[in-house]
Design a protein around this motif. Structure first.
Motif, PDB file in Angstrom:
ATOM      1  N   LYS A 179       0.857  -0.741  -0.032  1.00  0.00           N
ATOM      2  CA  LYS A 179       0.302  -0.277   0.317  1.00  0.00           C
ATOM      3  C   LYS A 179       1.032   0.929  -0.255  1.00  0.00           C
ATOM      4  CE  LYS A 179      -3.632   0.222   2.288  1.00  0.00           C
ATOM      5  NZ  LYS A 179      -4.627   0.890   3.358  1.00  0.00           N
ATOM      6  N   TRP A 180       0.544   2.496  -0.632  1.00  0.00           N
ATOM      7  CA  TRP A 180       1.005   3.851  -0.629  1.00  0.00           C
ATOM      8  C   TRP A 180       1.131   3.742   0.358  1.00  0.00           C
ATOM      9  CZ3 TRP A 180       4.496   3.025  -4.381  1.00  0.00           C
ATOM     10  CH2 TRP A 180       4.158   3.090  -5.448  1.00  0.00           C
ATOM     11  N   GLY A 181       0.362   4.027   0.804  1.00  0.00           N
ATOM     12  CA  GLY A 181       0.168   4.813   2.528  1.00  0.00           C
ATOM     13  C   GLY A 181      -1.674   4.697   3.059  1.00  0.00           C
ATOM     14  N   VAL A 182      -1.214   4.789   4.401  1.00  0.00           N
ATOM     15  CA  VAL A 182      -2.553   4.066   5.059  1.00  0.00           C
ATOM     16  C   VAL A 182      -2.968   5.492   6.653  1.00  0.00           C
ATOM     17  CG1 VAL A 182      -1.080   3.557   6.577  1.00  0.00           C
ATOM     18  CG2 VAL A 182      -3.413   2.051   6.395  1.00  0.00           C
ATOM     19  N   CYS A 183      -4.592   5.525   6.617  1.00  0.00           N
ATOM     20  CA  CYS A 183      -5.007   6.577   7.683  1.00  0.00           C
ATOM     21  C   CYS A 183      -5.930   5.865   8.680  1.00  0.00           C
ATOM     22  CB  CYS A 183      -5.323   7.807   7.175  1.00  0.00           C
ATOM     23  SG  CYS A 183      -6.144   8.633   8.329  1.00  0.00           S
ATOM     24  N   TYR A 184      -5.197   6.072   9.604  1.00  0.00           N
ATOM     25  CA  TYR A 184      -6.241   5.468  11.001  1.00  0.00           C
ATOM     26  C   TYR A 184      -6.841   6.872  11.845  1.00  0.00           C
ATOM     27  CZ  TYR A 184      -2.009   1.657  10.687  1.00  0.00           C
ATOM     28  OH  TYR A 184      -1.937   0.374  10.126  1.00  0.00           O
ATOM     29  N   PRO A 185      -7.687   7.044  10.789  1.00  0.00           N
ATOM     30  CA  PRO A 185      -8.781   7.887  11.096  1.00  0.00           C
ATOM     31  C   PRO A 185      -9.207   8.330  13.916  1.00  0.00           C
ATOM     32  CG  PRO A 185      -9.755   7.565   9.526  1.00  0.00           C
ATOM     33  CD  PRO A 185      -9.107   6.337  10.285  1.00  0.00           C
ATOM     34  N   VAL A 186      -9.522   7.554  14.028  1.00  0.00           N
ATOM     35  CA  VAL A 186      -9.589   7.768  15.128  1.00  0.00           C
ATOM     36  C   VAL A 186      -8.157   8.100  16.049  1.00  0.00           C
ATOM     37  CG1 VAL A 186     -10.492   6.037  17.243  1.00  0.00           C
ATOM     38  CG2 VAL A 186     -11.119   5.336  15.257  1.00  0.00           C
ATOM     39  N   GLN A 187      -6.910   6.841  16.245  1.00  0.00           N
ATOM     40  CA  GLN A 187      -5.906   8.013  16.911  1.00  0.00           C
ATOM     41  C   GLN A 187      -5.394   8.985  16.300  1.00  0.00           C
ATOM     42  OE1 GLN A 187      -6.435   4.593  14.785  1.00  0.00           O
ATOM     43  NE2 GLN A 187      -6.349   3.548  16.353  1.00  0.00           N
ATOM     44  N   LYS A 188      -5.989   9.386  14.660  1.00  0.00           N
ATOM     45  CA  LYS A 188      -5.239  10.813  13.721  1.00  0.00           C
ATOM     46  C   LYS A 188      -3.818  10.521  13.817  1.00  0.00           C
ATOM     47  CE  LYS A 188      -8.904  13.876  16.235  1.00  0.00           C
ATOM     48  NZ  LYS A 188      -9.252  13.436  14.629  1.00  0.00           N
ATOM     49  N   ARG A 189      -3.779   9.051  12.829  1.00  0.00           N
ATOM     50  CA  ARG A 189      -2.365   8.937  12.366  1.00  0.00           C
ATOM     51  C   ARG A 189      -2.622   8.204  10.381  1.00  0.00           C
ATOM     52  NH1 ARG A 189       2.088   7.479  16.511  1.00  0.00           N
ATOM     53  NH2 ARG A 189       0.640   7.433  18.808  1.00  0.00           N
ATOM     54  N   ALA A 245     -14.045   7.619   6.554  1.00  0.00           N
ATOM     55  CA  ALA A 245     -12.680   6.976   6.906  1.00  0.00           C
ATOM     56  C   ALA A 245     -13.290   6.227   6.165  1.00  0.00           C
ATOM     57  CB  ALA A 245     -13.465   6.401   8.461  1.00  0.00           C
ATOM     58  N   GLY A 246     -13.950   6.010   5.442  1.00  0.00           N
ATOM     59  CA  GLY A 246     -14.269   5.123   3.515  1.00  0.00           C
ATOM     60  C   GLY A 246     -14.045   6.095   2.734  1.00  0.00           C
ATOM     61  N   HIS A 247     -14.236   5.286   1.291  1.00  0.00           N
ATOM     62  CA  HIS A 247     -13.982   5.980  -0.164  1.00  0.00           C
ATOM     63  C   HIS A 247     -15.385   6.195  -0.405  1.00  0.00           C
ATOM     64  CE1 HIS A 247     -10.314   3.353   0.687  1.00  0.00           C
ATOM     65  NE2 HIS A 247      -9.654   4.670   0.576  1.00  0.00           N
ATOM     66  N   GLY A 248     -15.970   6.747   0.261  1.00  0.00           N
ATOM     67  CA  GLY A 248     -17.880   7.411  -0.270  1.00  0.00           C
ATOM     68  C   GLY A 248     -17.907   8.604  -0.491  1.00  0.00           C
ATOM     69  N   LYS A 249     -18.724   8.436  -1.307  1.00  0.00           N
ATOM     70  CA  LYS A 249     -18.930   9.610  -2.335  1.00  0.00           C
ATOM     71  C   LYS A 249     -18.400  11.197  -1.771  1.00  0.00           C
ATOM     72  CE  LYS A 249     -22.986  12.959  -4.601  1.00  0.00           C
ATOM     73  NZ  LYS A 249     -24.231  12.799  -5.050  1.00  0.00           N
ATOM     74  N   ASP A 250     -19.001  11.668  -0.487  1.00  0.00           N
ATOM     75  CA  ASP A 250     -17.949  12.954   0.119  1.00  0.00           C
ATOM     76  C   ASP A 250     -16.655  12.522   0.101  1.00  0.00           C
ATOM     77  OD1 ASP A 250     -21.153  13.271   0.527  1.00  0.00           O
ATOM     78  OD2 ASP A 250     -20.376  13.113   2.380  1.00  0.00           O
ATOM     79  N   PHE A 251     -16.050  11.490   0.591  1.00  0.00           N
ATOM     80  CA  PHE A 251     -14.464  11.696   0.475  1.00  0.00           C
ATOM     81  C   PHE A 251     -14.320  11.296  -0.472  1.00  0.00           C
ATOM     82  CE2 PHE A 251     -11.141   8.839  -0.781  1.00  0.00           C
ATOM     83  CZ  PHE A 251      -9.970   9.433   0.055  1.00  0.00           C
ATOM     84  N   TRP A 252     -15.040  11.044  -2.036  1.00  0.00           N
ATOM     85  CA  TRP A 252     -14.327  11.465  -3.445  1.00  0.00           C
ATOM     86  C   TRP A 252     -14.342  12.451  -3.698  1.00  0.00           C
ATOM     87  CZ3 TRP A 252     -10.617   8.383  -5.270  1.00  0.00           C
ATOM     88  CH2 TRP A 252     -10.200   7.714  -4.219  1.00  0.00           C
ATOM     89  N   GLY A 253     -15.376  13.307  -3.587  1.00  0.00           N
ATOM     90  CA  GLY A 253     -16.291  14.252  -4.024  1.00  0.00           C
ATOM     91  C   GLY A 253     -14.262  15.584  -3.559  1.00  0.00           C
TER      92      GLY A 253
END
Length: 231
Positions: A155-165, A194-202
């Protein structure tokens, strides 16, 4: 958890990762098949995934050429093929001059050369993160997360939203700067969605209008095995 498996003549290493939601497959620097999977995926599902990937595995395994890590070798760096120049010296270090990566290593020791190239990659990605994470967080009105560089190759990158990392792979140093920046934005956007939904891609397209073109180029580099057989 890591196990060795085989299906239809394809030997592979299976790694289970907490929090992962989908199956992923890549080849390591020696052409070995590595599959990362969520804990809920059964062995049957993983085996089927590997079998369905057999054509891709065959195509890309044939593209892996062994690196010598000696002068004259070509090393991918920021989207270009740089010529490696190894010089003898007591202190391992690197320098970049024009289209050359100059590595100092005692007696040209290959493992020392590899470690030095890895350090170049890590330093490059870390420097980009230190510049672009604060920039994109400011643009998105987000607090700066903890960020760093990991050794992932799948994977090129990864995010942990809850931990903000968030983390980028050191292998990002092999792809062009604008694609690294896209990866940074991708992970920063996950701090909001957190997900790859419409809001994320927008959100991504709003801040990066040429997103689709960049995604296409990154996909082509990935499928071409651009950074498969490297440190």
């Amino acid at each position: 958890m890591t196990v060795q498996r085989s299906t239809d003549g394809i030997d592979y290493t299976l790694r289970r990762n907490r929090g992962q939601r989908s199956l992923r497959l890549h080849l390591d620097s020696h052409g070995h098949v590595i599959v990362s999977a969520p804990y809920f995926a059964s062995y049957a599902e993983v085996d089927d995934f590997v079998r369905r990937s057999s054509t891709w595995i065959s195509q890309h395994s044939s593209k892996i050429a062994e690196h010598t890590y000696q002068s004259g070798d070509f090393i991918p760096y920021l989207g270009t093929r740089m010529t490696l120049l190894v010089i003898d010296g007591k202190k391992s270090q690197y320098d970049i001059v024009d289209d050359k990566i100059i590595v100092t290593a005692k007696n040209g020791d290959v493992e020392s050369v590899k470690r030095t190239i890895r350090k170049l990659y890590v330093d490059t990605v870390q420097n980009i993160l230190e510049s672009r994470v604060p920039y994109w967080c400011s643009e998105l009105d987000l607090q700066d997360p903890v960020f760093g560089v990991n050794r992932a190759k799948g994977k090129w990158g990864v995010c942990y939203p809850v931990q903000k990392r968030l983390y980028l792979s050191y292998m990002c140093a092999t792809i062009p700067y604008d694609l690294i920046d896209m990866t940074v934005l991708h992970e920063v956007c996950h701090l909001r969605y957190a997900g790859h939904g419409k809001d994320f891609w927008g959100l991504m397209r709003f801040h990066m209008p040429d997103l689709e073109e960049r995604k296409t180029r990154l996909s082509k580099l990935s499928k071409a095995g651009w950074s498969l057989n490297i440190v």
